[in-house]
Scaffold this active site. Structure first.
Site, PDB file in Angstrom:
ATOM      1  N   GLY A 188       0.616  -1.381   0.663  1.00  0.00           N
ATOM      2  CA  GLY A 188      -0.068  -0.015   0.140  1.00  0.00           C
ATOM      3  C   GLY A 188       0.734   1.145   0.063  1.00  0.00           C
ATOM      4  O   GLY A 188       1.911   1.489   0.650  1.00  0.00           O
ATOM      5  N   GLY A 217      -0.325   4.504   0.011  1.00  0.00           N
ATOM      6  CA  GLY A 217      -1.101   5.226   0.822  1.00  0.00           C
ATOM      7  C   GLY A 217      -0.278   6.795   2.247  1.00  0.00           C
ATOM      8  O   GLY A 217       1.121   6.340   2.076  1.00  0.00           O
ATOM      9  N   PHE A 218      -0.986   6.800   2.838  1.00  0.00           N
ATOM     10  CA  PHE A 218       0.241   7.672   3.878  1.00  0.00           C
ATOM     11  C   PHE A 218       1.032   6.578   4.697  1.00  0.00           C
ATOM     12  O   PHE A 218       2.284   7.404   4.803  1.00  0.00           O
ATOM     13  CB  PHE A 218      -1.083   8.495   4.734  1.00  0.00           C
ATOM     14  CG  PHE A 218      -1.408   9.996   4.715  1.00  0.00           C
ATOM     15  CD1 PHE A 218      -0.860  10.987   4.554  1.00  0.00           C
ATOM     16  CD2 PHE A 218      -3.241   9.562   4.070  1.00  0.00           C
ATOM     17  CE1 PHE A 218      -1.752  12.227   3.767  1.00  0.00           C
ATOM     18  CE2 PHE A 218      -3.302  11.273   3.231  1.00  0.00           C
ATOM     19  CZ  PHE A 218      -2.994  12.244   3.570  1.00  0.00           C
ATOM     20  N   VAL A 251      -2.234  -6.893  -3.749  1.00  0.00           N
ATOM     21  CA  VAL A 251      -2.157  -8.119  -2.616  1.00  0.00           C
ATOM     22  C   VAL A 251      -3.321  -8.909  -2.295  1.00  0.00           C
ATOM     23  O   VAL A 251      -4.307  -8.315  -2.211  1.00  0.00           O
ATOM     24  CB  VAL A 251      -1.428  -7.420  -2.024  1.00  0.00           C
ATOM     25  CG1 VAL A 251      -1.032  -8.979  -0.256  1.00  0.00           C
ATOM     26  CG2 VAL A 251      -0.162  -7.264  -2.199  1.00  0.00           C
ATOM     27  N   GLU A 309     -17.756  18.414   5.310  1.00  0.00           N
ATOM     28  CA  GLU A 309     -17.209  19.273   3.871  1.00  0.00           C
ATOM     29  C   GLU A 309     -17.929  19.092   2.687  1.00  0.00           C
ATOM     30  O   GLU A 309     -17.642  19.979   1.548  1.00  0.00           O
ATOM     31  CB  GLU A 309     -15.709  18.901   4.243  1.00  0.00           C
ATOM     32  CG  GLU A 309     -15.176  17.962   4.082  1.00  0.00           C
ATOM     33  CD  GLU A 309     -13.968  17.357   4.467  1.00  0.00           C
ATOM     34  OE1 GLU A 309     -13.618  17.735   5.200  1.00  0.00           O
ATOM     35  OE2 GLU A 309     -13.235  15.661   4.248  1.00  0.00           O
ATOM     36  N   ASP A 365      -4.879   2.722   8.734  1.00  0.00           N
ATOM     37  CA  ASP A 365      -6.103   2.301   8.428  1.00  0.00           C
ATOM     38  C   ASP A 365      -7.006   0.960   8.663  1.00  0.00           C
ATOM     39  O   ASP A 365      -7.772   0.889   9.354  1.00  0.00           O
ATOM     40  CB  ASP A 365      -6.706   2.812   7.545  1.00  0.00           C
ATOM     41  CG  ASP A 365      -7.396   4.207   7.464  1.00  0.00           C
ATOM     42  OD1 ASP A 365      -7.144   5.396   8.268  1.00  0.00           O
ATOM     43  OD2 ASP A 365      -7.478   5.068   6.684  1.00  0.00           O
ATOM     44  N   GLN A 402      -2.615  10.990  10.493  1.00  0.00           N
ATOM     45  CA  GLN A 402      -1.421  11.330  12.346  1.00  0.00           C
ATOM     46  C   GLN A 402      -1.496   9.760  12.200  1.00  0.00           C
ATOM     47  O   GLN A 402       0.017   9.768  12.319  1.00  0.00           O
ATOM     48  CB  GLN A 402      -1.838  12.507  12.596  1.00  0.00           C
ATOM     49  CG  GLN A 402      -1.373  13.440  12.320  1.00  0.00           C
ATOM     50  CD  GLN A 402       0.016  13.634  11.981  1.00  0.00           C
ATOM     51  OE1 GLN A 402       1.158  13.105  12.786  1.00  0.00           O
ATOM     52  NE2 GLN A 402       0.957  14.857  11.236  1.00  0.00           N
TER      53      GLN A 402
HETATM   54  C1  LIG Z   1     -12.821  11.822   1.732  1.00  0.00           C
HETATM   55  C2  LIG Z   1     -12.152  10.993   2.430  1.00  0.00           C
HETATM   56  C3  LIG Z   1     -11.418  12.408   3.252  1.00  0.00           C
HETATM   57  C4  LIG Z   1     -10.187  12.547   4.148  1.00  0.00           C
HETATM   58  N1  LIG Z   1      -9.909  13.989   4.960  1.00  0.00           N
HETATM   59  C5  LIG Z   1      -9.417  13.864   5.957  1.00  0.00           C
HETATM   60  C6  LIG Z   1      -8.695  14.814   6.687  1.00  0.00           C
HETATM   61  O1  LIG Z   1      -8.835  15.876   6.324  1.00  0.00           O
HETATM   62  N2  LIG Z   1      -7.662  13.946   7.441  1.00  0.00           N
HETATM   63  C7  LIG Z   1      -6.783  13.534   7.915  1.00  0.00           C
HETATM   64  O2  LIG Z   1      -5.977  13.276   8.988  1.00  0.00           O
HETATM   65  N3  LIG Z   1      -7.537  11.995   7.551  1.00  0.00           N
HETATM   66  C8  LIG Z   1      -8.640  12.415   6.235  1.00  0.00           C
HETATM   67  N4  LIG Z   1      -9.039  11.399   5.441  1.00  0.00           N
HETATM   68  C9  LIG Z   1      -8.500   9.784   6.533  1.00  0.00           C
HETATM   69  C10 LIG Z   1      -7.642   9.435   5.272  1.00  0.00           C
HETATM   70  O3  LIG Z   1      -6.947   9.692   3.804  1.00  0.00           O
HETATM   71  C11 LIG Z   1      -6.555   8.127   6.278  1.00  0.00           C
HETATM   72  O4  LIG Z   1      -6.612   7.798   7.704  1.00  0.00           O
HETATM   73  C12 LIG Z   1      -5.043   7.492   5.406  1.00  0.00           C
HETATM   74  O5  LIG Z   1      -5.508   8.109   3.985  1.00  0.00           O
HETATM   75  C13 LIG Z   1      -5.142   6.340   5.609  1.00  0.00           C
HETATM   76  O6  LIG Z   1      -3.897   6.098   5.056  1.00  0.00           O
HETATM   77  P1  LIG Z   1      -3.267   4.584   5.199  1.00  0.00           P
HETATM   78  O7  LIG Z   1      -1.664   4.626   4.321  1.00  0.00           O
HETATM   79  O8  LIG Z   1      -3.642   3.288   6.279  1.00  0.00           O
HETATM   80  O9  LIG Z   1      -4.391   4.036   3.865  1.00  0.00           O
HETATM   81  P2  LIG Z   1      -4.516   4.509   2.161  1.00  0.00           P
HETATM   82  O10 LIG Z   1      -3.705   6.323   2.380  1.00  0.00           O
HETATM   83  O11 LIG Z   1      -5.889   4.722   2.630  1.00  0.00           O
HETATM   84  O12 LIG Z   1      -3.598   4.120   1.593  1.00  0.00           O
HETATM   85  C14 LIG Z   1      -3.672   2.676   1.390  1.00  0.00           C
HETATM   86  C15 LIG Z   1      -3.835   2.072  -0.028  1.00  0.00           C
HETATM   87  O13 LIG Z   1      -2.834   0.639  -0.322  1.00  0.00           O
HETATM   88  C16 LIG Z   1      -3.863   0.215  -1.756  1.00  0.00           C
HETATM   89  N5  LIG Z   1      -4.237  -1.105  -1.408  1.00  0.00           N
HETATM   90  C17 LIG Z   1      -5.562  -1.427  -0.738  1.00  0.00           C
HETATM   91  N6  LIG Z   1      -5.314  -2.520  -1.401  1.00  0.00           N
HETATM   92  C18 LIG Z   1      -4.385  -3.316  -1.749  1.00  0.00           C
HETATM   93  C19 LIG Z   1      -4.228  -4.523  -2.370  1.00  0.00           C
HETATM   94  N7  LIG Z   1      -5.088  -5.565  -1.640  1.00  0.00           N
HETATM   95  N8  LIG Z   1      -2.786  -4.770  -2.925  1.00  0.00           N
HETATM   96  C20 LIG Z   1      -1.827  -3.401  -3.196  1.00  0.00           C
HETATM   97  N9  LIG Z   1      -2.270  -2.260  -2.478  1.00  0.00           N
HETATM   98  C21 LIG Z   1      -3.380  -2.113  -2.247  1.00  0.00           C
HETATM   99  C22 LIG Z   1      -4.983   1.540  -1.534  1.00  0.00           C
HETATM  100  O14 LIG Z   1      -4.263   1.817  -3.301  1.00  0.00           O
HETATM  101  C23 LIG Z   1      -3.916   2.651  -0.920  1.00  0.00           C
HETATM  102  O15 LIG Z   1      -3.094   3.372  -2.232  1.00  0.00           O
HETATM  103  C24 LIG Z   1      -9.926  11.037   4.931  1.00  0.00           C
HETATM  104  C25 LIG Z   1     -10.210  10.229   4.171  1.00  0.00           C
HETATM  105  C26 LIG Z   1     -11.621  10.245   2.978  1.00  0.00           C
HETATM  106  C27 LIG Z   1     -11.904   8.619   2.963  1.00  0.00           C
END
Ligand SMILES: Cc1cc2nc3c(=O)[nH]c(=O)nc-3n(C[C@H](O)[C@H](O)[C@H](O)COP(=O)(O)OP(=O)(O)OC[C@H]3O[C@@H](n4cnc5c(N)ncnc54)[C@H](O)[C@@H]3O)c2cc1C
Length: 447
Positions: A17, A19-20, A87, A178, A308, A325
């Site tokens: 992943g 993401g953040f 994955v 928002e 997450d 965060q």
């Molecule tokens: C509309 C919206 C608004 C938001 N606003 C805020 C905000 O203002 N402030 C804040 O702090 N948070 C906000 N959030 C929450 C924040 O975006 C998440 O908490 C954050 O992105 C979590 O990071 P992460 O890396 O855990 O997951 P993600 O950022 O979701 O990254 C997960 C990554 O894993 C990849 N992935 C998933 N499954 C697979 C797989 N099987 N194989 C390969 N890759 C995979 C995905 O494509 C993605 O790129 C918001 C969320 C949304 C949806």
């Protein structure tokens, strides 16, 4: 702590992943000594800045403003390779990550950061008929759908009665608030000029929240401020009202109220990414994977779960919120624990450093709360929200693009990205009834 056994050569870390959390992990892993090899597996070729998805859905920014190619982000890390792959599982005993494409990626350490998905709580019709806001296609689909509804209504004003210009947003958390504010601005400041023959006053934004207040994690005074601003601007906020079912043309509330609408925006809940259900690991609330204090999976010290996807405790008996965060800090912590393992030193427990919370309500309006107890609202809070979100966008070009869009929109009330592009329909959405076949079944296939 004894050192974990590694394969030959530098230890191999697989991160799932981008993401953040995943990107932060890659950044922190690049600094480990001795160096480790990192493979980043991501299903898309881009990192998505989810907090601005609502601006993509309402025409304020373009896709490339909030998405950045993963390869471009990590290319300066020499020991990191990227694979675009989905994955599907993990063979924990063989220490291999399996992908839908048939790949197997061996690891010494694994960091799972696959994020979350939308939770619909089993409410009838929501899965099929609502617009979630979790991915880039989600936002583009919603944008195209909204604009099409206005085109339909302009062609036939009777469509307004049927709910073409009514949007129901479910969930009074930061995403719902928002989104409701942004939709109202899109309708009343932008589309009013595009569709001069339409009575824009008949366009409605209804925000539904089952609790008796908006913005649950915030102080009551911030909640009240958000409520007053939305109401003053014309958003119909309905507190204490829960959705009972949705159809393509209406939503029904638990109190029996029926609202004709073609657009149900779902901002009410998240749950762990479905990958969590396939791993055979212990899960906790919202399907999140249970982790120990060091964020590793119980009994598997070489496997970490962050962001997450992780059920990391908040130290008060609950779980940390699924926001950016915790994801960033957890990822750094997981990389640090790998360093401890490389050094043969004791691991440490994760401690979340609260940096405060904020939510925007629309133009010149936001609420911000700092851990010190200081609270801000109105224009100052809005500037804080803008500055912070700008700082977290990846890439100088994207930051400049977003800033220019914001300034342009602020000065002119314009949202230039109001473009209808075809996006594959959501496979779970069954808005359109199946059309009768245009040709008899026996007709030869078209070339
Ligand atoms: C509309 C919206 C608004 C938001 N606003 C805020 C905000 O203002 N402030 C804040 O702090 N948070 C906000 N959030 C929450 C924040 O975006 C998440 O908490 C954050 O992105 C979590 O990071 P992460 O890396 O855990 O997951 P993600 O950022 O979701 O990254 C997960 C990554 O894993 C990849 N992935 C998933 N499954 C697979 C797989 N099987 N194989 C390969 N890759 C995979 C995905 O494509 C993605 O790129 C918001 C969320 C949304 C949806």
């Amino acid at each position: 702590m004894t050192k974990l056994r590694h394969r030959n050569g530098s230890p191999q870390v697989v991160v799932v992943g981008a993401g953040f959390a995943g990107l932060q992990a890659v950044k922190a892993l690049a600094k480990l000594n001795p160096p480790v090899r990192v493979t980043l597996l991501e299903q898309h070729n881009y990192h998505l800045f989810q907090p601005l998805l609502y601006q993509l859905a309402t025409g304020l920014v373009q896709p490339a403003d909030i998405a950045h190619p993963v390869r471009g982000i990590v290319r300066r890390h020499r020991r990191t390779s990227v694979r675009m792959a989905t994955v599907s599982g993990v063979d924990f005993d063989a220490r291999q990550v399996l992908t839908e494409e048939g790949g197997r990626f061996g690891y010494d350490y694994l960091i799972l950061a696959a994020g979350a998905t939308t939770a619909t709580f089993g409410i009838p019709g929501v899965e099929e008929h609502s617009f979630p806001l979790k991915s880039m296609p989600d936002a583009l689909r919603l944008r195209a759908h909204l604009l099409r509804q206005f085109e339909l209504a302009e062609n036939d004003p009777a469509e307004i009665e049927r709910g073409a210009l009514t949007v129901v947003v479910v969930g009074g958390g930061p995403t719902g608030v928002e989104m409701a504010g942004a939709l109202h601005e899109l309708f009343k400041h932008v589309l009013v000029h595009d569709f001069p023959e339409l009575d824009i006053n008949r366009a409605r934004v209804v925000l539904l929240e089952a609790m008796d207040h908006l913005l649950a994690p915030f102080h009551p005074s911030s909640r009240q401020h958000a409520l007053e601003i939305l109401a003053k601007r014309g958003v119909e906020v309905r507190l204490g009202q829960a959705l009972e079912r949705a159809t393509p043309d209406e939503v029904r509330l638990k109190d029996g109220t029926v609202i004709p609408t073609r657009t149900l925006v779902w901002g009410a809940g998240v749950r762990a990414h479905p990958l969590a259900d396939n791993l055979g690991l212990e899960q906790t609330r919202g399907g999140r994977i249970a982790v120990g204090e060091d964020l590793s999976v119980p009994g598997r010290p070489e496997v970490f779960v962050v962001g997450d996807l992780a059920g990391a405790g908040d130290g008060k008996g609950g779980l940390l919120p699924q926001v950016a965060q915790p994801a960033i800090q957890e990822a750094r912590h997981a990389a640090l624990q790998i360093q401890h393992s490389l050094d043969g030193t004791d691991r440490t427990g994760f401690e979340y450093k609260d940096k405060g919370i904020m939510a925007t309500i629309g133009r010149n309006a936001a609420v911000t709360e700092l851990p010190s107890g200081a609270r801000f609202k109105g224009v100052l809070a809005w500037y804080m929200w803008l500055a912070l979100h700008l700082a977290y966008i990846i890439g100088f070009r994207s930051r400049v693009a977003v800033l220019v869009n914001w300034i342009w929109s602020y000065l002119t009330y314009d949202r230039h990205a109001r473009i209808i592009v075809a996006v594959e329909p959501n496979p779970q959405r069954a808005l359109e009834p199946p059309r009768p076949a245009a040709q008899p079944a026996s007709a030869p296939p078209r070339r």
